[in-house]
Every structure is written in C-alpha cells, then in structure tokens.
Design an enzyme around this catalytic site. Structure first.
Site, PDB file in Angstrom:
ATOM      1  N   CYS A 110       0.788  -1.242   0.000  1.00 55.60           N
ATOM      2  CA  CYS A 110       0.000   0.000   0.000  1.00 55.60           C
ATOM      3  C   CYS A 110       0.819   1.291   0.000  1.00 55.60           C
ATOM      4  O   CYS A 110       0.731   2.077  -0.929  1.00 55.60           O
ATOM      5  CB  CYS A 110      -0.948   0.041   1.199  1.00 55.60           C
ATOM      6  SG  CYS A 110      -2.196  -1.242   1.151  1.00 55.60           S
ATOM      7  N   HIS A 141      -1.599   6.306   2.231  1.00 58.94           N
ATOM      8  CA  HIS A 141      -1.622   5.351   3.331  1.00 58.94           C
ATOM      9  C   HIS A 141      -1.499   6.176   4.612  1.00 58.94           C
ATOM     10  O   HIS A 141      -0.648   7.042   4.704  1.00 58.94           O
ATOM     11  CB  HIS A 141      -0.455   4.372   3.203  1.00 58.94           C
ATOM     12  CG  HIS A 141      -0.526   3.261   4.181  1.00 58.94           C
ATOM     13  ND1 HIS A 141      -1.283   2.134   3.958  1.00 58.94           N
ATOM     14  CD2 HIS A 141       0.012   3.119   5.410  1.00 58.94           C
ATOM     15  CE1 HIS A 141      -1.186   1.337   5.007  1.00 58.94           C
ATOM     16  NE2 HIS A 141      -0.401   1.912   5.902  1.00 58.94           N
TER      17      HIS A 141
END
Ligand SMILES: *[C@@H]1O[C@H](CO)[C@@H](O)[C@H](O)[C@H]1NC(C)=O
Ligand SMILES: *[C@@H]1O[C@H](CO)[C@@H](O)[C@H](O)[C@H]1NC(C)=O
Ligand SMILES: *[C@@H]1O[C@H](CO)[C@@H](O)[C@H](O)[C@H]1NC(C)=O
Ligand SMILES: *[C@@H]1O[C@H](CO)[C@@H](O)[C@H](O)[C@H]1NC(C)=O
Length: 517
Positions: free
Chosen positions: A67, A121
């Site tokens: 991510c 993120h």
C-alpha cells in the site's frame, strides 16, 4: 449549446476554457476482477458500464505491491527507489525531497482538492495528516468505523465472533451501524451535493479511496447471494512451482494471522489452504468487489452528465491462491497488475482498450495533460532528482489522443518496472518476509515486464544508499507470457533463452530511464 459541449469544443481547439473536474477512485487491493477485464465471475455492472465509455488500460502495473510505497509512488510519480520507501515508515518530504504530489499540483493550479477514505496510506508515510496542508484544500475524511478493521466482528459458525478473513455482516449489527466504505460514500455524496458551496466555484479534484476488498473481507452479507459458491472457479495454478526461488515466495502472514485461517493449521511457510476454503476466499473477495461496485455506482449516478474526468484504479493486485499464495507482497503479475479505467468526457464515447504496458507512475503526467492545467510535467533528470515537480513515468495521452501521438515520448520497448524487498532469502515470520521494515531489508527483487516476458532478479540491497548490488544474486525468474500467462514456469535455466535473459537483464539494470526518449 450547453456548457458541457462548449467545454468539449474548447478542449478540441486546444483552449481549456472551463476545466473539467477530476474524480480519482482508488480501490484497496483490487486486482482486475471486473467484467470489463474479462473476469467471468465478476458482478460489476457499474464499473463495466463506465468502462464501456472509457479508456480501459489492460496492462497497468504498480511499482511495488504494498500500500504505502505504491500510493506514494502513484501520488508523486516517483519510484520506490527515489522515495526510499519500501515499508510504511518514512515521509518523502522529510527523508528525500519536497516533491509535489498529484493533488497538490491540481490545488496549486486552481482546483479544490479533497481526500475521502484511503488515498495516502495513513501514518508516518503521509506525516499522520494525509500530507496536509500541501495536497488538500479541505480536511481529509476518514471513516470512523475503520478502527474496527482488526476487531472481532465477524460471525463464526458457532455464533461466536472472530477476527476472520471471511466476514459477511449485517450492517445494522456492526459497531456504529455502518461500514467504513458506506461512510466514505455518504461523505462523497454530500461533497457532490454541496460542491459549489464547498469549492467556492472552483473545479474539484476529488479522491475517494475505498477500503474493500482489502482484508478482512467484510461487506454486507446480501452480496454473497450474487456469488454462489458453486460458481467459483479455482485457479489452475494454485500450487507453488518447484522452479520458484524461495526468496520470491511471500508467506501471506496477513491471511494466516486471522482466526478462521489459523484454525486450518496450515504449515509455515509453504503449506496450502484447502480447496474448500480457497473457494470461500475467492467468493468473498468477489462479493466485496460487487459491494464496492455498488457504492461507486451511486457516485457515478450523482455526477452523470457533468464535465468530470473519472479514473478508477487500485494500489496493487492480490493473489487469491495463484502460485499457492495470497495477498500482494510479490513481483508476480497477479500482485503488480492493477485495473486502470480513465473516462474523459467527449474523448471516450465508447470503450477503448489500450493494450500497451503502462504504470501507475504514469497517472500524474497523464491527468495534467488531459486537463492542461500546466505545461507537461518534465521527466526527472538523473543528476537532479531533487526537483519538486518532475515525473518518473510518462503521459499516456498519446495513447488516447491521435493528434498528440508525435509529441509524446516513445519507449523503444514498452515495459513496466516493479520491485519488492525481502529480509532474507528464505521466508520468515520474524522479520516478516511479506513486509520487511527498512532496517531488515537485505534483498531487493527488481522486475521488468515487457509485452512478452517478466524477468525478475533478487539481489543484495544496500539500505543506506538504496541501491542494488547486481553482482550478488539470490534468485532469478524468467516467464514467457506468450505460453505462460500465469507465470508458472520459471525458464531461467533454459539454455536456448540465455540471450533473451541477458537482454532483459541489461534493460532491468539500465532501468526505466532507458525506456524514455
Ligand atoms: C515544500 O513545498 C511547499 C509547496 O511548494 C512549500 O510551501 C514549502 O515551503 C516547501 N518546504 C521546504 C522545506 O522547502
Ligand atoms: C510533519 O508533521 C509534523 C508534526 O505535525 C510537523 O511539525 C512537520 O512540519 C510536518 N512536516 C512537513 C514537511 O510538513
Ligand atoms: C450554500 O451556502 C449558502 C450560504 O451559507 C446557503 O444559504 C445555501 O443554502 C447553501 N446551498 C446549499 C445547496 O447547501
Ligand atoms: C489443528 O490443530 C489443533 C491442535 O493441534 C487440533 O485440535 C485441530 O483439530 C486441528 N485442526 C485441523 C483442522 O486440523
């Protein structure tokens, strides 16, 4: 003539009179399990309908299948080796350079920018603020109920609650009576409802990040009805190939750590999930995708007929049993390939499949070219990597607009570059081979994907300089997509392919810059 057509008219004569809005939707951990990508079990009518009037990029790859590194790479148009980010724990503005982000560039060029859900993120890699105040005009929104991501809220067969992979729920029984993506949807609909008031009349750059189908596979249980278990097709390559070097294997600890999978007593690191349970994982993943498709449909309906560029993509793929693996954390196509759908009002009136190889770093310069908000973003210079605004990708507009074809850089051979770190050459839990922290990274797997091949080399990595030592190898992989699209046969030991491997290795070491003009 209404304003919308007037805008399109101006687009074609090369003057942007009224700037289009941009809606960027990032779906967490979504491999291209969509009808529009030919996936037969998909129930994704809203995305398929959008795709039927969009550019559908069929071979887009992320730069690292995790991510934070992937999102920061997409949002800055720089690669992990430039951002020095391979885990979740550094913020580029403080560690490498004050690089401009995609939303920041729109904000600086007259747009109102808003983040909803998971775009950056969260945490250190976006300075605990989603890169505020630089990237966004309004305060980023995060759904409150995402805090139950790791809570025991999933029903077991015996009626108890567990922290499971499989997690179909009754929404009204959940804490807060809702789910994170429903909260994000409502926030997005409210934004669009009050758009003019919120933006003060500016065009918007709205980024909506949905959390599903990331683990846990938690979604309203009714979506399972559209995915009967008997319809699930198991991947034909659901075993670890004997030709795969150990260093390439990701032991999918995130799946193992959930209680329903723990009960299966699967041995570490190479044990198999039994087929009946694998079927359920695939079924629940596809149901979670249908759920997100439904939510996206509500947003699309709201903006129907407006002058809005719509981008649908993901941060990386997800293995659902392929190679005997799960999740991302690898250099395989199944982990690095993402959907990329770009709808441009007036330009994509019917579905156009773009088959050239493309990368997520390409999105930033592409959106700048599509909106003409500034001169094209220059390609980052080898000597001066520290400049604030440059791209390590390339604009894809030449693949979309014929009149721009001559102006755009052309790679002598289109390729995508991805990478993945490891703490050692054998899969371990501590340190975690799936997501090693920077201090434990010893090896980097560098991978090049061409039209025909994937070539990956796992080499020693110096975490101070963030540079590989190409002389110290831990494993090499070569796959031929013309005969093996599932990447099951590592052909690196075939004598007749020595020259093919040599050429790919040369390109891999020269890196992405070699591919630019
Ligand atoms: C980083 O860039 C932003 C936006 O261009 C600017 O406001 C800020 O002062 C810069 N910070 C540093 C340390 O140069
Ligand atoms: C990151 O956040 C800290 C704490 O809020 C702040 O002091 C620092 O200036 C931020 N970094 C940048 C580059 O804005
Ligand atoms: C926009 O804001 C004005 C002033 O605050 C308010 O009167 C109006 O009702 C708002 N419009 C919408 C559609 O919310
Ligand atoms: C897993 O191991 C436990 C303890 O050894 C045992 O009680 C249980 O029956 C095993 N479950 C399966 C599915 O093999």
């Amino acid at each position: 003539m209404n304003l919308f057509f007037l805008c399109i008219f101006f687009y074609f004569v090369g003057i942007i009179f009224c700037k289009p809005n941009v809606l960027l939707i990032v779906i967490d951990d979504l491999r291209p399990n969509l009808g529009a990508y030919g996936y037969k079990s998909a129930v994704t009518p809203n995305l398929d309908s959008l795709a039927s009037k969009s550019f559908v990029f069929s071979k887009t790859f992320c730069q690292q299948a995790l991510c934070a590194p992937s999102r920061n790479s997409l949002l800055t148009s720089r690669r992990p080796d430039t951002l020095h980010l391979y885990d979740f724990y550094n913020y580029w503005r403080e560690s490498v350079g004050n690089f401009t982000t995609l939303p920041q560039h729109f904000k600086q060029n007259g747009y109102y920018t808003q983040s909803i859900g998971k775009i950056f993120h969260p945490g250190i890699s976006s300075n605990f603020s989603d890169d505020m105040p630089y990237s966004w005009s309004g305060a980023p929104f995060h759904p409150k109920t995402q805090e139950y991501m790791n809570s025991k809220v999933c029903f077991n067969n015996d009626g108890t609650l567990g922290k499971n992979v499989l997690c179909p729920v009754r929404v009204m029984d959940q804490p807060g009576g809702t789910l994170p993506d429903i909260e994000s949807l409502n926030y997005a609909l409210n934004f669009l409802e009050n758009e003019k008031n919120i933006t003060g009349g500016l065009p918007y750059f709205l980024a909506v990040g949905f959390h599903k189908p990331h683990l846990p596979l938690k979604f309203p249980e009714e979506y399972l009805e559209q995915h009967p278990i008997w319809k699930v097709v198991l991947p034909s390559n659901r075993w670890r190939s004997y030709s795969l070097p150990n260093v390439a294997w990701n032991p999918w600890t995130d799946i193992r750590d959930r209680e329903d999978v723990m009960k299966l007593n699967v041995s570490f690191p190479f044990g198999q999930i039994p087929d009946y349970f694998l079927k359920k994982i695939i079924q629940h993943y596809d149901a979670a995708v249908t759920y997100i498709d439904d939510l996206i449909g509500r947003i699309l309906k709201k903006i129907e007929g407006t002058n809005t560029i719509i981008v649908i993509t993901s941060d990386h793929g997800w293995s659902a049993g392929e190679h005997g693996e799960f999740s991302k954390y690898s250099n395989f196509d199944i982990s690095t390939r993402v959907p990329l759908i770009i709808h441009v009002p007036g330009l994509s009136t019917h579905g156009i499949v773009v088959e050239q190889i493309t990368e997520l770093v390409d999105l930033f310069p592409t959106l700048v070219d599509l909106t003409n908000i500034s001169p094209p973003i220059p390609i980052c210079n080898r000597k001066n990597t520290n400049i604030g605004l440059c791209t390590e990708g390339r604009s894809l507009v030449y693949m979309m607009v014929k009149s721009k074809q001559k102006k755009m850089p052309i790679r002598n051979m289109p390729s995508a570059f991805s990478q993945y770190p490891r703490p050692g050459d054998y899969p371990t839990k501590f340190p975690n081979s799936d997501k090693p922290r920077m201090k434990n990274i010893k090896i980097m797997g560098y991978s090049i994907r061409t039209e025909r091949h994937r070539y990956t080399e796992w080499v020693e990595f110096n975490r101070t300089s963030c540079k590989p030592n190409w002389l110290k190898k831990f494993g090499t992989e070569l796959y031929d997509h013309s005969i093996d699209p599932g990447e099951n046969m590592n052909l690196i030991d075939r004598k007749e392919l020595v020259n093919v491997a040599k050429d790919l290795r040369k390109q891999l070491i020269l890196g992405w810059r070699y591919m630019q003009n």
